[in-house]
Enzyme design. Sequence first.
Site, mmCIF file in Angstrom:
data_model
loop_
_atom_site.group_PDB
_atom_site.id
_atom_site.type_symbol
_atom_site.label_atom_id
_atom_site.label_comp_id
_atom_site.label_asym_id
_atom_site.label_seq_id
_atom_site.Cartn_x
_atom_site.Cartn_y
_atom_site.Cartn_z
ATOM 1 N N LYS A 33 13.485 -13.458 15.766
ATOM 2 C CA LYS A 33 13.348 -12.574 14.594
ATOM 3 C C LYS A 33 14.071 -13.173 13.384
ATOM 4 C CE LYS A 33 17.439 -9.954 16.091
ATOM 5 N NZ LYS A 33 17.890 -8.703 16.753
ATOM 6 N N ARG A 133 20.356 3.802 18.403
ATOM 7 C CA ARG A 133 19.611 3.124 17.353
ATOM 8 C C ARG A 133 18.139 3.389 17.658
ATOM 9 N NH1 ARG A 133 20.773 -3.234 16.248
ATOM 10 N NH2 ARG A 133 19.074 -3.434 17.731
ATOM 11 N N HIS A 165 19.128 -1.595 24.904
ATOM 12 C CA HIS A 165 19.971 -2.545 24.162
ATOM 13 C C HIS A 165 21.416 -2.047 24.187
ATOM 14 C CE1 HIS A 165 20.467 -5.894 21.443
ATOM 15 N NE2 HIS A 165 20.771 -5.167 20.386
ATOM 16 N N ARG A 221 17.423 -11.394 26.859
ATOM 17 C CA ARG A 221 16.958 -11.507 25.473
ATOM 18 C C ARG A 221 18.009 -12.134 24.564
ATOM 19 N NH1 ARG A 221 16.311 -5.946 26.148
ATOM 20 N NH2 ARG A 221 17.836 -5.687 24.474
ATOM 21 N N TYR A 264 32.873 -18.326 -13.605
ATOM 22 C CA TYR A 264 32.901 -17.038 -14.293
ATOM 23 C C TYR A 264 34.243 -16.329 -14.161
ATOM 24 C CZ TYR A 264 27.813 -17.256 -14.824
ATOM 25 O OH TYR A 264 26.527 -17.620 -15.157
ATOM 26 N N CYS A 311 28.507 -18.502 -7.971
ATOM 27 C CA CYS A 311 27.492 -18.036 -8.922
ATOM 28 C C CYS A 311 26.142 -17.943 -8.205
ATOM 29 C CB CYS A 311 27.398 -18.994 -10.103
ATOM 30 S SG CYS A 311 29.000 -19.376 -10.837
ATOM 31 N N MET A 312 25.099 -17.608 -8.946
ATOM 32 C CA MET A 312 23.797 -17.434 -8.311
ATOM 33 C C MET A 312 23.289 -18.730 -7.684
ATOM 34 S SD MET A 312 20.213 -16.023 -9.904
ATOM 35 C CE MET A 312 20.902 -14.461 -10.414
ATOM 36 N N ASP A 313 23.521 -19.855 -8.387
ATOM 37 C CA ASP A 313 22.917 -21.117 -7.963
ATOM 38 C C ASP A 313 23.928 -22.203 -7.632
ATOM 39 O OD1 ASP A 313 20.365 -19.993 -8.939
ATOM 40 O OD2 ASP A 313 21.322 -20.276 -10.893
#
Length: 373
Positions: A33, A133, A165, A221, A264, A311-313
């Site tokens: 998954k 769950r 589970h 699993r 930043y 930062c983002m990148d």
Amino acid sequence: MLRTEAVVDLAAIRANVATLRAGTAADVMAIVKADGYGHGLVQSARAALAGGATWLGTATIDEALALRAAGLTEPVLAWLWTPGEQAAVQRAVADGIDVSVSSGWQLDAVRAAATATGRTARVHLKIDTGLSRNGSYVTDWPELVAAAAKAQAAGEVQAYGVWSHFAYADQPGHPTIARQIAAFGDALEVAERAGVRPAVRHLANSAATLSLPQAHFDLVRPGIAVYGLSPMPGAGDGPLVPAMTLRAALASVKRVAAGEGVSYAHAYTTTRESTLALVPLGYADGVPRHASDVGPVSINGARFTVSGRVCMDQFVVDVGDHPVAPGDAALLFGPGRDGEPTAHDWAEAIGTIHYEIVTRVGARVPRVYVGEV
Ligand SMILES: *Cc1c(COP(=O)(O)O)cnc(C)c1O
């Protein structure tokens, strides 16, 4: 090397599955998954099968359909789906994908898909043994298995599996473990009395596969262990080999004076003349912003931490006087063999689990596969 890359060692995945398989009499369903926990859905699945897995497990039906679209014909179980997915359920039944059923509306959806496709749908009935769950609550279980037995008699479904589970498998000896195994036994008896005799009973995730043989039943699993990460905090990876290395080429290197604010909000300031290295990975690539000032990074054989904000990148690393050049590799995590940080180290640094560290590596980071069969 590329600007950024998540190097995935398929030989490690293969070997990890072989290790898990050697430790159990049960069959192995490799859980792939979430894009194979970030390692790549189809590549991970193929490597796991090469290592001896005979089943594949996905959360969503879409993931299972993608395995079929890639030509994989092995048994696949998908377990997380909603009422709006009738078309997907129908495709799953047509493609011979096993679907999990936790409640009456799900059984009805699968029966409708069976009628529409003219096929008998294979289902795994899920009992909630204490995780609260997914899964049928214990008081709803007799009705669910009775309905499944009826649908089976009508040729609409085959109740192929019964499963559950764990909540606490990563803490061996936790009192909920024995309680859940007992509840699973009770649920199997109730099913049997209703005429449901599953071909496969399964309960064990990675932690239970490694530490709880009495929970193996017919099928285990494992997920995280397939990718070489130990499900037991602090227990090390044992014979497992972490399959992913996340690294990037330095995009900029410069010598700066003492007292320069970095990134930043200047959350970090140089304390002396120093070299700043720029790593072109950011939170859009899955590097947690919480790693600001604490995420470990290895560059040219030495360990540093992120300097200032992620930062983002991109983020900056103050490497002091360590010799570095543009294009040199910054290793965020890997197997740890050469002293680089591990996914576990990242998890510890920011207060999460290594599952999240590998799974969140973003789509912008190319996966580079090595160790192919
Ligand atoms: C994710 C998942 C697994 C695998 O868990 P790991 O801890 O990664 O081994 C097994 N079963 C179910 C239902 C899951 O959701």
